[in-house]
Every structure is written in C-alpha cells, then in structure tokens.
Design a protein around this motif. Structure first.
Motif, PDB file in Angstrom:
ATOM      1  N   ILE A  56       0.866  -1.170   0.000  1.00  0.00           N
ATOM      2  CA  ILE A  56       0.000   0.000   0.000  1.00  0.00           C
ATOM      3  C   ILE A  56       0.902   1.219   0.000  1.00  0.00           C
TER       4      ILE A  56
ATOM      5  N   GLN B 136     -12.411  -6.223  -3.683  1.00  0.00           N
ATOM      6  CA  GLN B 136     -11.820  -5.234  -4.581  1.00  0.00           C
ATOM      7  C   GLN B 136     -12.757  -4.043  -4.708  1.00  0.00           C
TER       8      GLN B 136
ATOM      9  N   GLN C 205      -8.928   2.909  -5.448  1.00  0.00           N
ATOM     10  CA  GLN C 205      -8.883   1.693  -6.240  1.00  0.00           C
ATOM     11  C   GLN C 205      -7.934   0.711  -5.575  1.00  0.00           C
ATOM     12  N   GLY C 206      -8.460  -0.369  -5.109  1.00  0.00           N
ATOM     13  CA  GLY C 206      -7.556  -1.322  -4.491  1.00  0.00           C
ATOM     14  C   GLY C 206      -8.307  -2.461  -3.826  1.00  0.00           C
ATOM     15  N   TYR C 207      -7.529  -3.250  -3.117  1.00  0.00           N
ATOM     16  CA  TYR C 207      -8.103  -4.357  -2.365  1.00  0.00           C
ATOM     17  C   TYR C 207      -8.415  -3.903  -0.945  1.00  0.00           C
TER      18      TYR C 207
ATOM     19  N   ASP D 158      -2.882  -2.010  -2.395  1.00  0.00           N
ATOM     20  CA  ASP D 158      -2.890  -1.761  -3.833  1.00  0.00           C
ATOM     21  C   ASP D 158      -3.375  -3.019  -4.556  1.00  0.00           C
ATOM     22  N   LEU D 159      -3.593  -2.857  -5.857  1.00  0.00           N
ATOM     23  CA  LEU D 159      -4.084  -3.993  -6.635  1.00  0.00           C
ATOM     24  C   LEU D 159      -2.952  -4.941  -7.027  1.00  0.00           C
TER      25      LEU D 159
END
Lengths: 150, 155
Positions: free
Chosen positions: B9, B26, B71-73, B89-90
């Motif tokens: 992250i 997500q 935008q991410g997990y 982060d993704l």
C-alpha cells in the motif's frame, strides 16, 4: 395500509446518513434563513439558535457539533426537521433530507466490538438499507432532559 | 508450512498469515461514521456486518491516509476481537515462508504492530500483528507522531 410510525425519514449530515422515526417528526422545514435568531442560543444545551415555527420560538440543535461531523452546508441553507420532544417542539438541523422508507426495508446491523467505543454516547443502533449503513438517530441524546448527561 | 499473503500500500509492504485472511475484496464501498478513531479511516459492509478499515499510514508514518486509496483491495483479516480490513494496492501474492527470508523482531518500538519481516525477492514485507493492530487502532490508542518516522503507541 402503511402505518405512519413504521416509516423512517432518512437524512444526511455531511457524508453520513441517519434514519429517524417518522412518528417523531412534526414537520420538515426548508428555507429557514428568515426564521432564525442565532442570538437566542444556549451552547451548553447544544442549542445554536431559535427558530420561529408556528408563531413561537423553538430551540435549534445542530447535531454535527456533538457528532464532530464536517458539513459544507451553511446554517441558513440547512433543513430543519421539527421534532416532538418532552419539552415541546424543537428543530434538528440536517444537511439534506433524502427519502422516506418503510421500516421493513432496513436490515439490522450489529455494531461490532471493535467499533463500540467510538459509538458510545452517540448512537447505539445501525441499520442497513441496500447494504448502506445508516445510524438510528436517537433524539433524546441531543435535546431534552437527558441530552446533557450523555 | 506457514503461508503469507503479501501486499503493498503506497510503498509499504505488509504480510499477513494466510490463516488470518478471511476474504479479499476489490474496490469495496466504504462509509464514514461519526467519531471513528484516527486510525480507522472508514467502515465497509461485508455480509451484513460492519468492518473497520484500518489506516495503515499510522504504521508507516507518512502523514497520508492510505486507507483512502480509492482503487484497491480491502483485505479482510480475522483478529481475536473481530474482523478488520486492511487497504492494499491492486497487487498481492501468496507465498510460503520457505520462499523468503523470515526475521522476528521483538520489542522495538518503531516496529510496534509488526512481529517480524519477510524478505521475498529482495522486497521487505512487515508481518503484521493483527490482534494488536485490531485492538489498538480501533480503540483510539494510536497517534501518529510527525517527524518520528512512525506511529507511537499512545494511551
């Protein structure tokens, strides 16, 4: 037939949505700018102004102060939800009134142990509407004989 | 054989024991609530339950709200005290302990909230102490101290 008391008024303070028993609501008043008298306040009681309503002055409470919610809506642009209290009518200032919804549309949502401390003293119930959390607004926490105790 | 979920992250790598990971969401919608502790950036709803989203910037000391990454997990992790969500982060991977180099840290204040480090492919991941983080970050005990390079336990 829909029973009035089984409907909830959904309103917004900042980004946060709340619900209120419609049975507690006397009237919803927008355009309050000309009916306010901010000189008649009692901050210790949470009263920030007085509002002329039906030919009498009633206390106005802004819950964002107690809840520490950031609101971009100016005082005169807020909406007054007039509530029936033990000491008479009073006005609850909200940023926006969203909708009415039947009580059956809400799902209960337990406040988990990890969030109980942050809720303590401010709210005790949350409901979900379309998977969105809404805080059950408890008027007695904000105005009335018990408000200063919490 | 221990396995870890590895995540990033905003430049902070962290590892969570796989058995503690309940689910990975997500771009889950998050919501504010009044009086959330400073180390909880929002809540999300999972299976009808409220889950606090921890703000890992309190660990990194960056001064930015990592939990606000749009935008991410959201990694749902089970602690002894209930489920918490961690922003990421993704990117993410699951590795076995043997694939990396494991070190355990004890008692260093600047690493409070971590129980060790896992080096995997030359990248360092902080192994999070989920039980400590869950209870301390949600009960308002954490306070970021600018200029100290990290969070400090504050009670």
């Amino acid at each position: 037939m829909t029973v009035l008391g089984n409907r909830k008024l959904i309103f917004r303070l900042g980004e946060i949505r709340f619900l209120l028993d419609l049975a507690d609501v006397v009237e919803v008043v927008d355009q309050i700018a000309d009916a306010l008298d901010p000189s008649r306040s009692d901050i210790g009681q949470g009263i920030i102004s007085a509002l002329q309503f039906r030919h009498t002055w009633i206390p106005v409470v802004d819950p964002t102060l107690k809840l520490d919610i950031f609101s971009t809506v100016k005082l005169k642009e807020k909406i007054a939800v007039i509530l029936r209290g033990t000491e008479g009518n009073w006005a609850l200032l909200v940023d926006q009134v969203d909708e009415l919804s039947g009580a059956e549309n809400f799902q209960p949502c337990v406040i988990p142990f990890l969030l109980k401390v942050s809720a303590m003293g401010f709210y005790s119930q949350i409901r979900l509407l379309h998977n969105e959390p809404m805080i059950v607004f408890e008027p007695e926490r904000y105005y009335g004989s018990t408000a200063v105790l919490v | 054989m221990s396995r870890f979920g590895l995540f990033w992250i905003e430049g902070f790598g962290f590892a969570v024991a796989l058995e503690q990971i309940k689910k990975i969401l997500q771009n889950s919608k998050t919501y504010k609530l009044p009086h959330l502790p400073g180390a909880v950036s929002a809540v999300l709803i999972e299976a009808g339950q409220l889950v606090p989203l921890l703000d890992l910037s309190q660990l990194v000391g960056t001064g930015t709200q990592l939990g606000q990454v749009a935008q991410g997990y959201q990694v749902l992790v089970e602690s002894e005290y209930g489920t918490v969500a961690l922003p990421a982060d993704l990117t993410g991977k699951i590795v076995t302990e043997q694939k990396g180099e494991l070190s355990v840290i004890v008692g260093e204040e600047e690493d409070f909230g971590t129980i060790g480090k896992l080096i995997y492919r030359n990248e360092e991941y902080n192994i999070l102490d989920i039980n400590i983080l869950a209870i301390e970050m949600t009960q308002g005990f954490w306070q970021s101290q600018p200029g100290t390079g990290g969070a400090r336990r504050h009670q």
